[in-house]
Design an enzyme around this catalytic site. Sequence first.
Site, PDB file in Angstrom:
ATOM      1  N   GLU A 187       0.813  -1.215   0.000  1.00 13.10           N
ATOM      2  CA  GLU A 187       0.000   0.000   0.000  1.00 13.10           C
ATOM      3  C   GLU A 187       0.848   1.267   0.000  1.00 13.10           C
ATOM      4  OE1 GLU A 187      -4.127  -1.369   2.003  1.00 13.10           O
ATOM      5  OE2 GLU A 187      -2.443  -1.246   3.392  1.00 13.10           O
ATOM      6  N   TYR A 206     -11.013  16.071  21.797  1.00 20.54           N
ATOM      7  CA  TYR A 206      -9.744  15.590  21.270  1.00 20.54           C
ATOM      8  C   TYR A 206      -9.896  14.954  19.890  1.00 20.54           C
ATOM      9  CZ  TYR A 206      -7.432  16.889  25.513  1.00 20.54           C
ATOM     10  OH  TYR A 206      -6.923  17.627  26.539  1.00 20.54           O
TER      11      TYR A 206
END
Length: 210
Positions: free
Chosen positions: A73, A119
């Site tokens: 990949e 977050y």
Amino acid sequence: MSERELREKMAEHGRSLFDRGLTSGSSGNISQRLPDGMLITPTNCCLGRLDPDEISRLDSAGNLISGKPPSKEAFLHGAYYRSRSSEQAIVHLHSTWSVAVSCLSDLDPENVLPPITAYFVMRVGRLPLVPYFAPGDMQLADAVEQSVKSARGALLANHGPVIGGRDLDSAVYAVEELEETAKLYLMLRELPTRFLDVDQVSDLHARFPS
């Protein structure tokens, strides 16, 4: 950081991700941008047992310069870097909770996960869904390249997350936050849930610009 230090940090993060169950077997890959190419984890390797000397070094055209053959990949990482010049490292995992979300049929393809926590907004932000392509299909690279033009990360349908950061630590923290948010999202799907509202999200972007 020197190339040697980058190699050692990649191995350290790979071991940590593996030991905590965010990747298994030989799945997942990590890369670090270099001025003239990239470092990327080798194909068919376990992130928990990375040898820094065996990490693949590719030139700017994707040719192998040193180390073992690169992840299959690697083309996906190259596509990401072409779209986002500010990001210097990428983590792609097949982590359980994120993959589970990627298989759901009722996702918003423009932004898969709601703003559950501050977050998540700060470290990930908008998360588009990339349609399913078979592993190795070059159309996946094109789709990722387009998706991350306006987002730090993307969720690959029936596959897993890919996300970058200004350095390797930031990329790892982002993918960890994404995995935890995916877990929370699935835990909360049957419950009345209060997400952050538009003003709260805007305030976070103003306080913590990416």
